[in-house]
Motif scaffolding. Structure first.
Motif, short mmCIF file in Angstrom:
data_model
loop_
_atom_site.label_atom_id
_atom_site.label_comp_id
_atom_site.label_asym_id
_atom_site.label_seq_id
_atom_site.Cartn_x
_atom_site.Cartn_y
_atom_site.Cartn_z
N THR A 97 0.84 -1.20 0.00
CA THR A 97 0.00 0.00 0.00
C THR A 97 0.87 1.25 0.00
N ILE A 98 1.86 1.26 0.88
CA ILE A 98 2.76 2.42 0.97
C ILE A 98 3.53 2.62 -0.33
N LEU A 99 4.14 1.55 -0.84
CA LEU A 99 4.98 1.68 -2.03
C LEU A 99 4.16 2.01 -3.27
N LEU A 100 2.98 1.41 -3.39
CA LEU A 100 2.15 1.68 -4.56
C LEU A 100 1.61 3.10 -4.56
N GLU A 101 1.31 3.63 -3.39
CA GLU A 101 0.84 5.02 -3.34
C GLU A 101 1.98 6.00 -3.60
N LEU A 102 3.19 5.66 -3.16
CA LEU A 102 4.34 6.48 -3.51
C LEU A 102 4.58 6.43 -5.02
N ALA A 103 4.45 5.25 -5.60
CA ALA A 103 4.63 5.11 -7.05
C ALA A 103 3.54 5.87 -7.81
N THR A 104 2.32 5.86 -7.27
CA THR A 104 1.23 6.61 -7.88
C THR A 104 1.53 8.10 -7.85
#
Length: 213
Positions: A97-104
């Motif tokens: 969740t954290i990494l995907l939102e940073l990537a987003t």
């Protein structure tokens, strides 16, 4: 001629995300790879990700977020916890969740069109943030999280690991350069942790089915 679709890939340096990189490139996408140092003990995986990107002339950004390691208690981050034999002990709380939102956020800020990560079917039941339900829900979040909707994609989410290996062999992925081990950080996989065992088994099964054993 249509321009290439510009996408972001979270690249751990492991077998699954590296194979996904080759798949996206084979499909003609313009890939920017992101790796994160979140305090994982096997930080060598970032070196492998960088090497693989250089081999393919792919832009690669490494973000250091290891100051949040105290929030991510797991045997992958805790120096005094060596229990890496079972999946539940290697879950890093809310990591994807954290990494995907940073990537987003990166994708929106840099005008990219999609975000990808290497979740596979074999992880289902082991890691909650690699399931189709998680993928559905995080995309629902992304629809209301920003003014611009960036879809998160996981092409291997219904694919067994052995079939990912088959794809890797077909695409010419340098499997020997990918890194899966949870324990060692010296270039020699332990061969005994959960990740090593699943990798070894998948490679053996894939080669047997392809008549390569």
């Amino acid at each position: 001629m249509d321009s290439k679709k510009e996408v972001v890939l979270i690249l751990s340096g492991g077998l699954d995300s590296s194979t996904l990189l080759y798949k996206l490139l084979d499909e003609g996408k313009d890939v920017t790879a992101l790796s994160f140092n979140y305090g994982q003990k096997a930080s060598i995986e970032i070196e492998r990700a960088s090497e693989i990107c250089k081999m393919n002339d792919v832009n690669h950004f490494v973000f250091d977020i290891q100051n949040i390691v105290d929030l991510l208690s797991s045997s992958l981050t805790d120096k005094d916890n060596d229990n890496v034999q079972e999946p539940i002990n290697t879950v890093v709380p809310s990591r994807n969740t954290i990494l995907l939102e940073l990537a987003t956020a990166f994708a929106i800020s840099n005008e990219k069109q999609e975000v990808y990560y290497g979740a596979i079917k074999a992880d289902i039941g082991d890691y909650p943030d690699t399931t189709p339900e998680f993928l559905k829900q995080i995309n629902e979040l992304n629809k209301v999280n920003n003014y611009e909707y960036i879809p998160i994609c996981a092409p291997f989410i219904n694919t067994d690991k052995k079939d990912v290996v088959k794809e890797a062999l077909k695409l010419g992925v340098p499997i020997e350069k990918t890194w899966s081990c949870y324990v060692n950080n010296d270039g020699t996989p332990c061969g005994e942790c959960f990740s090593c065992r699943s990798r070894i088994k998948a490679i053996e099964e894939a080669k047997k089915e392809l008549g390569m054993d």
